[in-house]
Motif scaffolding. Structure first.
Motif, PDB file in Angstrom:
ATOM      1  N   PHE A 110       0.287  -1.619  -0.101  1.00 25.69           N
ATOM      2  CA  PHE A 110       0.453   0.284   0.131  1.00 25.69           C
ATOM      3  C   PHE A 110       0.721   1.274   0.322  1.00 25.69           C
ATOM      4  O   PHE A 110       2.426   1.295   0.040  1.00 25.69           O
ATOM      5  N   ASN A 111       0.338   2.641  -0.157  1.00 28.06           N
ATOM      6  CA  ASN A 111       1.316   3.613   0.022  1.00 28.06           C
ATOM      7  C   ASN A 111       1.026   4.929   1.430  1.00 28.06           C
ATOM      8  O   ASN A 111      -0.431   4.264   2.450  1.00 28.06           O
ATOM      9  N   ARG A 112       1.367   5.581   1.950  1.00 31.12           N
ATOM     10  CA  ARG A 112       0.756   6.861   2.756  1.00 31.12           C
ATOM     11  C   ARG A 112      -0.140   7.084   2.344  1.00 31.12           C
ATOM     12  O   ARG A 112      -1.326   7.476   3.361  1.00 31.12           O
ATOM     13  N   ARG A 113      -1.017   7.421   1.237  1.00 31.02           N
ATOM     14  CA  ARG A 113      -2.450   8.377   0.509  1.00 31.02           C
ATOM     15  C   ARG A 113      -2.665   6.757   1.384  1.00 31.02           C
ATOM     16  O   ARG A 113      -4.365   7.631   2.167  1.00 31.02           O
ATOM     17  N   ASN A 114      -3.054   5.681   1.197  1.00 31.06           N
ATOM     18  CA  ASN A 114      -4.068   4.887   1.181  1.00 31.06           C
ATOM     19  C   ASN A 114      -4.336   4.922   2.792  1.00 31.06           C
ATOM     20  O   ASN A 114      -5.336   5.079   3.112  1.00 31.06           O
ATOM     21  N   ALA A 115      -3.274   4.146   3.537  1.00 30.44           N
ATOM     22  CA  ALA A 115      -3.062   4.510   5.228  1.00 30.44           C
ATOM     23  C   ALA A 115      -4.092   6.527   5.658  1.00 30.44           C
ATOM     24  O   ALA A 115      -4.610   5.764   6.443  1.00 30.44           O
ATOM     25  N   LEU A 116      -3.285   6.915   4.897  1.00 31.85           N
ATOM     26  CA  LEU A 116      -4.173   8.222   5.705  1.00 31.85           C
ATOM     27  C   LEU A 116      -5.184   8.056   5.497  1.00 31.85           C
ATOM     28  O   LEU A 116      -6.233   8.900   6.721  1.00 31.85           O
ATOM     29  N   GLU A 117      -5.898   8.226   4.240  1.00 36.13           N
ATOM     30  CA  GLU A 117      -7.313   8.016   3.802  1.00 36.13           C
ATOM     31  C   GLU A 117      -8.169   6.643   4.602  1.00 36.13           C
ATOM     32  O   GLU A 117      -9.006   7.336   5.358  1.00 36.13           O
ATOM     33  N   LEU A 118      -7.539   5.746   5.066  1.00 33.40           N
ATOM     34  CA  LEU A 118      -7.693   4.498   5.942  1.00 33.40           C
ATOM     35  C   LEU A 118      -8.367   4.934   7.606  1.00 33.40           C
ATOM     36  O   LEU A 118      -9.454   4.940   8.267  1.00 33.40           O
ATOM     37  N   LEU A 119      -7.193   5.796   8.038  1.00 33.56           N
ATOM     38  CA  LEU A 119      -7.370   6.462   9.021  1.00 33.56           C
ATOM     39  C   LEU A 119      -8.180   7.810   9.354  1.00 33.56           C
ATOM     40  O   LEU A 119      -8.876   7.940  10.057  1.00 33.56           O
ATOM     41  N   GLY A 120      -8.248   8.619   8.629  1.00 36.76           N
ATOM     42  CA  GLY A 120      -9.780   9.483   8.349  1.00 36.76           C
ATOM     43  C   GLY A 120     -10.928   8.853   8.328  1.00 36.76           C
ATOM     44  O   GLY A 120     -11.535   9.950   9.037  1.00 36.76           O
ATOM     45  N   LEU A 121     -11.035   7.690   6.978  1.00 39.26           N
ATOM     46  CA  LEU A 121     -11.903   7.375   7.073  1.00 39.26           C
ATOM     47  C   LEU A 121     -12.541   6.688   8.950  1.00 39.26           C
ATOM     48  O   LEU A 121     -13.825   6.616   8.936  1.00 39.26           O
ATOM     49  N   LEU A 122     -11.416   6.079   9.766  1.00 35.14           N
ATOM     50  CA  LEU A 122     -11.373   5.317  11.165  1.00 35.14           C
ATOM     51  C   LEU A 122     -11.928   6.830  11.481  1.00 35.14           C
ATOM     52  O   LEU A 122     -13.389   6.769  12.691  1.00 35.14           O
ATOM     53  N   ASP A 123     -11.803   7.833  11.809  1.00 33.72           N
ATOM     54  CA  ASP A 123     -11.835   8.855  12.554  1.00 33.72           C
ATOM     55  C   ASP A 123     -12.918   9.654  12.054  1.00 33.72           C
ATOM     56  O   ASP A 123     -14.111  10.299  13.132  1.00 33.72           O
ATOM     57  N   GLY A 124     -13.296   9.334  10.939  1.00 31.61           N
ATOM     58  CA  GLY A 124     -14.835  10.173  10.603  1.00 31.61           C
ATOM     59  C   GLY A 124     -16.333   9.543  10.992  1.00 31.61           C
ATOM     60  O   GLY A 124     -17.273  10.168  10.327  1.00 31.61           O
ATOM     61  N   GLY A 125     -16.078   8.240  11.644  1.00 31.73           N
ATOM     62  CA  GLY A 125     -16.821   6.986  11.217  1.00 31.73           C
ATOM     63  C   GLY A 125     -17.113   6.512  10.061  1.00 31.73           C
ATOM     64  O   GLY A 125     -18.954   5.185  10.880  1.00 31.73           O
ATOM     65  N   GLU A 126     -16.726   7.035   9.180  1.00 31.27           N
ATOM     66  CA  GLU A 126     -17.290   6.377   8.158  1.00 31.27           C
ATOM     67  C   GLU A 126     -16.701   4.756   8.079  1.00 31.27           C
ATOM     68  O   GLU A 126     -17.313   3.712   7.272  1.00 31.27           O
ATOM     69  N   ILE A 127     -15.470   4.707   7.948  1.00 28.10           N
ATOM     70  CA  ILE A 127     -15.634   2.719   9.032  1.00 28.10           C
ATOM     71  C   ILE A 127     -15.794   3.325  10.725  1.00 28.10           C
ATOM     72  O   ILE A 127     -15.646   3.339  11.323  1.00 28.10           O
ATOM     73  N   GLY A 128     -16.499   1.879  10.968  1.00 29.61           N
ATOM     74  CA  GLY A 128     -16.456   1.490  11.933  1.00 29.61           C
ATOM     75  C   GLY A 128     -15.811   0.633  12.592  1.00 29.61           C
ATOM     76  O   GLY A 128     -14.672   1.081  14.590  1.00 29.61           O
ATOM     77  N   SER A 129     -15.042  -0.677  12.497  1.00 38.16           N
ATOM     78  CA  SER A 129     -13.598  -0.658  12.689  1.00 38.16           C
ATOM     79  C   SER A 129     -12.506  -1.534  11.037  1.00 38.16           C
ATOM     80  O   SER A 129     -12.974  -1.968  10.223  1.00 38.16           O
ATOM     81  N   ALA A 130     -11.133  -1.937  11.459  1.00 35.23           N
ATOM     82  CA  ALA A 130     -11.061  -1.771  11.005  1.00 35.23           C
ATOM     83  C   ALA A 130      -9.537  -3.360  11.229  1.00 35.23           C
ATOM     84  O   ALA A 130      -8.672  -2.893  12.002  1.00 35.23           O
ATOM     85  N   ALA A 131      -9.443  -4.208  10.360  1.00 35.22           N
ATOM     86  CA  ALA A 131      -8.184  -5.432  10.378  1.00 35.22           C
ATOM     87  C   ALA A 131      -7.394  -4.720   9.437  1.00 35.22           C
ATOM     88  O   ALA A 131      -7.844  -5.525   7.703  1.00 35.22           O
ATOM     89  N   PHE A 132      -5.884  -5.402   9.380  1.00 38.14           N
ATOM     90  CA  PHE A 132      -5.263  -4.946   8.096  1.00 38.14           C
ATOM     91  C   PHE A 132      -4.554  -6.337   8.193  1.00 38.14           C
ATOM     92  O   PHE A 132      -3.274  -6.238   8.782  1.00 38.14           O
ATOM     93  N   VAL A 133      -3.886  -6.829   7.088  1.00 37.63           N
ATOM     94  CA  VAL A 133      -3.063  -7.988   6.879  1.00 37.63           C
ATOM     95  C   VAL A 133      -2.606  -7.280   4.805  1.00 37.63           C
ATOM     96  O   VAL A 133      -2.619  -6.689   4.375  1.00 37.63           O
ATOM     97  N   CYS A 134      -0.893  -7.529   5.510  1.00 33.72           N
ATOM     98  CA  CYS A 134       0.048  -6.781   4.263  1.00 33.72           C
ATOM     99  C   CYS A 134       1.512  -7.730   4.541  1.00 33.72           C
ATOM    100  O   CYS A 134       1.205  -9.072   5.404  1.00 33.72           O
ATOM    101  N   SER A 135       2.251  -7.521   3.459  1.00 27.62           N
ATOM    102  CA  SER A 135       3.353  -8.179   3.150  1.00 27.62           C
ATOM    103  C   SER A 135       4.149  -8.032   4.748  1.00 27.62           C
ATOM    104  O   SER A 135       4.781  -7.096   4.217  1.00 27.62           O
ATOM    105  N   CYS A 136       5.122  -8.618   4.636  1.00 31.36           N
ATOM    106  CA  CYS A 136       6.304  -8.911   5.577  1.00 31.36           C
ATOM    107  C   CYS A 136       7.145  -8.166   4.873  1.00 31.36           C
ATOM    108  O   CYS A 136       7.889  -7.533   5.127  1.00 31.36           O
ATOM    109  N   TYR A 137       7.131  -8.510   3.493  1.00 25.63           N
ATOM    110  CA  TYR A 137       8.234  -8.740   2.903  1.00 25.63           C
ATOM    111  C   TYR A 137       8.021  -6.591   2.129  1.00 25.63           C
ATOM    112  O   TYR A 137       9.002  -5.855   2.542  1.00 25.63           O
ATOM    113  N   PHE A 138       6.946  -6.442   1.747  1.00 30.49           N
ATOM    114  CA  PHE A 138       6.909  -5.246   1.688  1.00 30.49           C
ATOM    115  C   PHE A 138       6.884  -3.932   3.510  1.00 30.49           C
ATOM    116  O   PHE A 138       7.546  -2.836   2.900  1.00 30.49           O
ATOM    117  N   ARG A 139       6.618  -4.368   4.109  1.00 26.61           N
ATOM    118  CA  ARG A 139       6.920  -3.839   6.209  1.00 26.61           C
ATOM    119  C   ARG A 139       8.764  -3.556   5.845  1.00 26.61           C
ATOM    120  O   ARG A 139       9.265  -2.693   5.621  1.00 26.61           O
TER     121      ARG A 139
END
Length: 230
Positions: A110-139
């Protein structure tokens, strides 16, 4: 010489500027980098991030047109004019006034934009909860971008896991209880390749993917650096 013409391009039809930011949804090309090379090629770098993001979500919503009905699936070929992440705000737009009560995401990267938009949607109440799996290679290859998301989710009491993952899934339980499942070849961040995406409304499929994702997240042995895996 070249003049800075201050050209502005308005948002696509149906996109309105953010009330808190009158320039949101517009692309402003003033004071951009402009270079004319010896081969008479003209290049510039416009500061059009907000406009571009809005356009990409619009492209996703326009191509999907509507969410599938119960038991139905919609198959889409992505042509590189929107990102894998853009399906989330597109689902919110097409499902309105419903919101997403729970979101599960599996992706390689993913990228920084994806991360910030997800966090913003959580803060705005448009998403109630989130669970996120990504690649350890990417990390391991992108620790800065990973940490923005990991820290942000953990601060909000949400779950995140980096593991040997290549699956690309988005599960969205809507506030009207519709179970939306997206299976795709595309990662969340930008990609100019042709990708395939299938979006379903199917309770059994939703439960199937949610179950194994939760099992992975709750099994702490998966959350290890690649060098520690056997």
């Amino acid at each position: 010489g070249l003049l800075d013409d201050g050209l502005e391009i308005g948002p696509p039809a149906g996109l309105e500027a953010d009330a808190a930011d009158p320039d949101a949804g517009r692309r402003r090309t003033t004071r951009t980098e402009r270079i004319v090379t010896e081969d008479l090629t003209y290049r510039r770098r416009p500061a059009g991030r907000k406009y571009q993001q809005a356009l990409e979500v619009e492209n996703a919503a326009n191509q999907l047109t509507e969410l599938p009905g119960p038991g139905w699936s919609t198959h889409i070929i992505m042509r590189g004019n929107w990102h894998g992440w853009d399906i989330v705000p597109a689902i919110l737009r097409l499902a309105a006034p419903a919101t997403i009560t729970e979101l599960y995401v599996a992706t390689l990267g993913f990228n920084r934009r994806n991360a910030l938009e997800l966090l913003g949607l959580l803060d705005g109440g448009e998403i109630g909860s989130a669970a996120f799996v990504c690649s350890c290679y990417f990390r391991d290859a992108n620790p800065g971008e990973y940490q923005v998301l990991a820290d942000g989710l953990e601060e909000r009491g949400q779950r995140v896991l980096a593991m040997r993952n290549h699956a690309k899934l988005i599960l969205a339980r809507l506030s009207d209880d519709r179970p939306i499942v997206t299976e795709s070849s595309a990662n969340l961040r930008s990609c100019r390749n042709v990708e395939q995406l299938t979006i379903h409304q199917d309770e059994g499929l939703y439960q199937f993917h949610a179950a194994w994702l939760v099992d992975m997240i709750e099994d702490e042995t998966y959350d290890q650096p690649r060098s520690d895996r056997r």
